[in-house]
Structure formats: structure tokens, C-alpha cells
Design an enzyme around this catalytic site. Sequence first.
Site, PDB file in Angstrom:
ATOM      1  N   TRP A 132       0.803  -1.224   0.000  1.00  0.00           N
ATOM      2  CA  TRP A 132       0.000   0.000   0.000  1.00  0.00           C
ATOM      3  C   TRP A 132       0.837   1.278   0.000  1.00  0.00           C
ATOM      4  CZ3 TRP A 132       2.041   2.357   4.058  1.00  0.00           C
ATOM      5  CH2 TRP A 132       2.644   1.541   5.026  1.00  0.00           C
ATOM      6  N   LYS A 156      -2.822  -8.418  -7.300  1.00  0.00           N
ATOM      7  CA  LYS A 156      -3.438  -8.572  -5.969  1.00  0.00           C
ATOM      8  C   LYS A 156      -2.810  -7.482  -5.100  1.00  0.00           C
ATOM      9  CE  LYS A 156      -3.507  -9.932  -1.615  1.00  0.00           C
ATOM     10  NZ  LYS A 156      -3.995  -8.595  -1.296  1.00  0.00           N
ATOM     11  N   ALA A 158      -2.665  -4.621  -1.839  1.00  0.00           N
ATOM     12  CA  ALA A 158      -2.989  -4.618  -0.408  1.00  0.00           C
ATOM     13  C   ALA A 158      -4.438  -4.156  -0.252  1.00  0.00           C
ATOM     14  CB  ALA A 158      -2.040  -3.684   0.324  1.00  0.00           C
ATOM     15  N   GLY A 208       6.767  -6.264  -0.726  1.00  0.00           N
ATOM     16  CA  GLY A 208       6.117  -6.283   0.580  1.00  0.00           C
ATOM     17  C   GLY A 208       7.068  -6.747   1.654  1.00  0.00           C
ATOM     18  N   SER A 209       6.506  -7.331   2.691  1.00  0.00           N
ATOM     19  CA  SER A 209       7.307  -7.702   3.856  1.00  0.00           C
ATOM     20  C   SER A 209       8.108  -8.979   3.594  1.00  0.00           C
ATOM     21  CB  SER A 209       6.389  -7.910   5.054  1.00  0.00           C
ATOM     22  OG  SER A 209       5.488  -8.949   4.751  1.00  0.00           O
ATOM     23  N   GLU A 230      10.742  -7.791  -3.866  1.00  0.00           N
ATOM     24  CA  GLU A 230      11.202  -6.461  -3.421  1.00  0.00           C
ATOM     25  C   GLU A 230      10.724  -6.310  -1.985  1.00  0.00           C
ATOM     26  OE1 GLU A 230      13.065  -4.582  -5.186  1.00  0.00           O
ATOM     27  OE2 GLU A 230      12.588  -4.835  -7.302  1.00  0.00           O
ATOM     28  N   LEU A 231      11.625  -6.510  -1.023  1.00  0.00           N
ATOM     29  CA  LEU A 231      11.186  -6.591   0.375  1.00  0.00           C
ATOM     30  C   LEU A 231      11.682  -5.388   1.184  1.00  0.00           C
ATOM     31  CD1 LEU A 231      11.833 -10.432   0.689  1.00  0.00           C
ATOM     32  CD2 LEU A 231       9.785  -9.263  -0.143  1.00  0.00           C
TER      33      LEU A 231
HETATM   34  P1  NAP Z   1       2.823  -7.021   3.449  1.00  0.00           P
HETATM   35  O1  NAP Z   1       2.040  -7.186   4.679  1.00  0.00           O
HETATM   36  O2  NAP Z   1       3.831  -8.045   3.113  1.00  0.00           O
HETATM   37  O3  NAP Z   1       1.780  -6.874   2.257  1.00  0.00           O
HETATM   38  C1  NAP Z   1       2.208  -6.701   0.915  1.00  0.00           C
HETATM   39  C2  NAP Z   1       1.306  -7.513   0.031  1.00  0.00           C
HETATM   40  O4  NAP Z   1       1.530  -8.896   0.302  1.00  0.00           O
HETATM   41  C3  NAP Z   1      -0.185  -7.261   0.281  1.00  0.00           C
HETATM   42  O5  NAP Z   1      -0.860  -7.313  -0.951  1.00  0.00           O
HETATM   43  C4  NAP Z   1      -0.564  -8.421   1.169  1.00  0.00           C
HETATM   44  O6  NAP Z   1      -1.915  -8.755   1.066  1.00  0.00           O
HETATM   45  C5  NAP Z   1       0.305  -9.527   0.640  1.00  0.00           C
HETATM   46  N1  NAP Z   1       0.625 -10.583   1.599  1.00  0.00           N
HETATM   47  C6  NAP Z   1       0.783 -10.482   2.932  1.00  0.00           C
HETATM   48  N2  NAP Z   1       1.114 -11.691   3.448  1.00  0.00           N
HETATM   49  C7  NAP Z   1       1.164 -12.561   2.406  1.00  0.00           C
HETATM   50  C8  NAP Z   1       1.440 -13.959   2.291  1.00  0.00           C
HETATM   51  N3  NAP Z   1       1.725 -14.694   3.352  1.00  0.00           N
HETATM   52  N4  NAP Z   1       1.389 -14.510   1.065  1.00  0.00           N
HETATM   53  C9  NAP Z   1       1.097 -13.763  -0.022  1.00  0.00           C
HETATM   54  N5  NAP Z   1       0.822 -12.460   0.024  1.00  0.00           N
HETATM   55  C10 NAP Z   1       0.862 -11.856   1.215  1.00  0.00           C
HETATM   56  O7  NAP Z   1       3.616  -5.644   3.425  1.00  0.00           O
HETATM   57  P2  NAP Z   1       3.018  -4.202   3.669  1.00  0.00           P
HETATM   58  O8  NAP Z   1       2.899  -3.984   5.128  1.00  0.00           O
HETATM   59  O9  NAP Z   1       1.815  -3.969   2.830  1.00  0.00           O
HETATM   60  O10 NAP Z   1       4.190  -3.290   3.050  1.00  0.00           O
HETATM   61  C11 NAP Z   1       5.285  -2.882   3.762  1.00  0.00           C
HETATM   62  C12 NAP Z   1       6.505  -3.720   3.443  1.00  0.00           C
HETATM   63  O11 NAP Z   1       6.775  -3.663   2.055  1.00  0.00           O
HETATM   64  C13 NAP Z   1       7.750  -3.172   4.103  1.00  0.00           C
HETATM   65  O12 NAP Z   1       8.537  -4.211   4.624  1.00  0.00           O
HETATM   66  C14 NAP Z   1       8.473  -2.467   2.959  1.00  0.00           C
HETATM   67  O13 NAP Z   1       9.834  -2.300   3.151  1.00  0.00           O
HETATM   68  C15 NAP Z   1       8.154  -3.355   1.823  1.00  0.00           C
HETATM   69  N6  NAP Z   1       8.335  -2.625   0.559  1.00  0.00           N
HETATM   70  C16 NAP Z   1       9.389  -2.950  -0.234  1.00  0.00           C
HETATM   71  C17 NAP Z   1       9.623  -2.248  -1.412  1.00  0.00           C
HETATM   72  C18 NAP Z   1      10.773  -2.582  -2.316  1.00  0.00           C
HETATM   73  O14 NAP Z   1      10.757  -2.153  -3.468  1.00  0.00           O
HETATM   74  N7  NAP Z   1      11.782  -3.310  -1.879  1.00  0.00           N
HETATM   75  C19 NAP Z   1       8.761  -1.222  -1.774  1.00  0.00           C
HETATM   76  C20 NAP Z   1       7.699  -0.913  -0.935  1.00  0.00           C
HETATM   77  C21 NAP Z   1       7.497  -1.637   0.237  1.00  0.00           C
HETATM   78  P3  NAP Z   1      -2.986  -8.363   2.203  1.00  0.00           P
HETATM   79  O15 NAP Z   1      -3.090  -6.874   2.222  1.00  0.00           O
HETATM   80  O16 NAP Z   1      -4.205  -9.035   1.732  1.00  0.00           O
HETATM   81  O17 NAP Z   1      -2.420  -8.933   3.488  1.00  0.00           O
END
Ligand code: NAP
Length: 454
Positions: A132, A156, A158, A208-209, A230-231
Site C-alpha cells: 500500500w 493482488k 494490499a 512487501g514484507s 522487493e522486500l
Molecule cells: P505485506 O504485509 O507483506 O503486504 C504486501 C502484500 O503482500 C499485500 O498485498 C498483502 O496482502 C500480501 N501478503 C501479505 N502476506 C502474504 C502472504 N503470506 N502470502 C502472499 N501475500 C501476502 O507488506 P506491507 O505492510 O503492505 O508493506 C510494507 C513492506 O513492504 C515493508 O517491509 C516495505 O519495506 C516493503 N516494501 C518494499 C519495497 C521494495 O521495493 N523493496 C517497496 C515498498 C514496500 P494483504 O493486504 O491481503 O495482506
Amino acid sequence: MSHSVTTVNPYTLKNIKTYQVQSKEDVMKALDKSDKAFQKWKLVEIEEKTELLYKVAEILEAKKHDFALLMTQEMGKPISESIAEIEKCMSLCDFYAANAESFLSDDIIETEAYESFISYDPLGTILAVMPWNYPFWQVFRFALPNLTAGNTALLKHASNVTGCALAIQDIFIEAGYPKDVFQTLVAPHETIEELIKNDKLKAVTLTGSEKAGKSIAEQCGNLLKKTVLELGGNNACIVLSDADLDKYLDEMVSARFQNTGQSCIAAKRFIVTEGIYDSFIDQFTKKVRALKIGNPEENDTKISILARPDLAETLKQQIDSSVKAGAHVLFGNDVLDAYFAPTILTNVSPEMSVFKEETFGPVAAIIKVKDEDEAYALATNSRFGLGTMVFTENIEAARKKIIDIPDGAFFINSMVKSDPRLPFGGTKASGYGRELSKEGMLEFLNVKTVLINK
Ligand code: NAP
């Protein structure tokens, strides 16, 4: 499992809209449609595909303020940054419109064969799981190169930015992309497992995470499907004694506080040598104190609300445990629901949470070091590997450190940032693979060797 999702404005706490969640059957149908669309889309000429990129840019320009407001209302980003995000997506359209043809054209390789060359062929349907924090940019930087290269996409997003996810789908439809080439799924991530198992789904990209990345990598690894991850990150910003603070301090403040600190590539650890420490602390604190806090819909707001209250709670725990271990709160640390004040911590050391973990909010951890050697040693003491930045007037000395930085990026006298022309991605716990530039475009292509004798 809930059958609807309601988006909530984190600043006003008012519900925005409720959306019907798609069933597993609907999600699988979307995959079938995407695969069918791919069979035709892959044959469309590159000129036609790049023409569509200009159409996307036109729509982004025409509705820039509506899209920016939607983003701001769904996740609290200050409106000026939301507008800048839409403009950056437009520049990405222009970049791939200008370069895709040369990136994708066959590479002739001279061998003893009659003809030999590399053909860059699309794979099929790619699933993008997105976060998001940059609701438009993250999606566009995946979608534009992939669609232009002939892949089809399922998004898919957030759940808290479902409105943005559907608006993006509408942009591709309005631009004239064939039906089902880009589809948004409104579905929880649990539904995705079924999708990944299906042969028609060729690869997955996730931003994401770390936890979500590991889960996707495990599922795809078992099926030998390609992933790009990309985490998170905890980038170091090294400030050496000869740094030009007058010139670069604003950049350093942005590096930590843009997007209210919710950026993977933010400068999370400031490693400052003792020769400049006092003046850095003095000037940095003044700048942070001056950041305008408030309503994200106001043009001059620089710091607003975090996207969700639980993000503030996590941040608070990281700070509390670091303070217990000896960190000093120099400024800020006020929390109220999803609001987290810009915060500066000093006396930070490597065993503390704010050093070891990713802090996803407006918190700057400051570490004082003796000299350059200690600064680089601490900067690279990290599980993450998105990027390192250094501020110094001695470019030649910094250049010698390139080989020692184990990250995806090393920026000298600049904050680490993404740019359509340059590859973007991490190493170690920050993931693998690249987005943007030519490298990003090739990630989900079959680099096929063709050899002809006659
Ligand atoms: P997140 O909780 O991992 O969510 C990201 C996406 O993954 C959402 O669409 C989420 O869906 C989905 N997701 C969550 N758990 C999952 C699983 N077990 N299996 C498959 N999909 C899953 O992360 P966030 O809190 O939204 O974003 C913040 C994180 O993203 C931070 O760690 C940040 O550093 C990282 N990030 C990295 C970059 C990069 O380019 N390296 C850029 C931006 C952000 P739901 O919403 O349905 O849970």
C-alpha cells in the site's frame, strides 16, 4: 473468510467504500481469461503496445488530482507526494514507450551458424502482489514493462488500497488495452495459493514484507516458478566529516521522512562521524522540527498519519525496546492511534531494534562513529541489502567502496531513490531480482537462444 473489504481513511477514520471480495472460483476464472488474452496479446506489434503507453500517460495526466486524492484518502500520503507519484508513473510510461522496442528486439550474435540470435519472449500471466505504501508506482513499475513485453497481469493489491487497485485496472481499460490483459483481483492473499499452483500462472512478483516474500518464494520454489521479491530494508546513510551539509541536508531529511517514513529505501540508520556529529545533529533536528505535520489533503503537509494504527504500535515497540537498551530520544516519540511524531533517536548501537530491524515510519536512528572505516563497517552490518548512501566531498575515496557495499544500490551525495532508467532491487533479506530499466523488463521474459543452419 469475509466477503467484503471496507477501505478506511486513516486520517478521518471514516469508511470510504466497501467492495465485494472475489471467490476462489472468480479468481481462477480471471486466470483463465488472462491466459486466453495472452495468446493474442503476445502477437501484437511492439509499436501498438508502446502507443498504449502514451494513452496511459494521458489518462494519468488528465485525472492526476483524482488519483492522487484517492491514494491520500486510502493510505494517508501527503497530497503533494501523491501528485508526484502519479507524475513519476507518467515518466515511466514515456521511458518504456521510448525504449521498449530496442530493449526487446532480437540480439544478433555472430557464431559459425548461418544465424544465431536471442529472442526475448513473454512468459504469459504474471501475478503481482503489491503493498500500500506507493499504491500506484509499485503497480506501474511492474505492469508497464511486463505488458509492453507481451505478458498479461493479475494484480493482488494490499486490501487497504482496493480503490487504487480498481482505478488502475480502469486506466488500462480506458487506454484501450485488450480485455483481460490487466486484471485487478479483489481477494485475500489466502486465495493466491490456488492461483500459484495452476500451470497457467507463470511467475510472481511481490513487493512487501519479508514474511510475505518468504511465503511466496517457498510456494513458487516448490513449483519451480520464477519470482522477483522487493522486500524491506534498513538503509544506512553515512555522513562523513567532509559532507556538505548546506547542500545536502534537505536531501537527508527527505531520505528518512518522505511518505511519512513508510518507504523501503528510506535512510533508516544515520551513521555520522564524530568530526561533523554536533553540527549534523543541530541542523538535522532543526529541519525535522520544521516539517509541517497535519492533514494529508493539505498541500504543504510533509508528515501525516501512518497508513494503519498497528504500524504505529510496532514502531513504538521498536523504540521502547531500543530506549531500554540505551537509546536516547532527542526529539518526538509522541504516538496517538495511527499518528507517530517525527522522531530522532541518538546513542543507537547495533544490538538495538531500531538498528537491526526495519522501522516503517518517521524515525531516524543516529549512530556516532569515530571514522570512515567504522562508518562503513556499521553500514554493511545489516541483514538487509536495498541500498547505502554516503555524503562526502571525497568522491574518489567513496568510489573505492563500491565493491564493499553488498546492496542493490550505492548512492554518493544522493538519497537512494528509484528512477525508470536505473535498475532497482535488493540483496539479502531485501529480496532479489530487479525492476525498472532494461534489467527489470527482462525479468519475466524467456531469453531464448535461436540458432539456424542451412
Ligand atoms: P505485506 O504485509 O507483506 O503486504 C504486501 C502484500 O503482500 C499485500 O498485498 C498483502 O496482502 C500480501 N501478503 C501479505 N502476506 C502474504 C502472504 N503470506 N502470502 C502472499 N501475500 C501476502 O507488506 P506491507 O505492510 O503492505 O508493506 C510494507 C513492506 O513492504 C515493508 O517491509 C516495505 O519495506 C516493503 N516494501 C518494499 C519495497 C521494495 O521495493 N523493496 C517497496 C515498498 C514496500 P494483504 O493486504 O491481503 O495482506
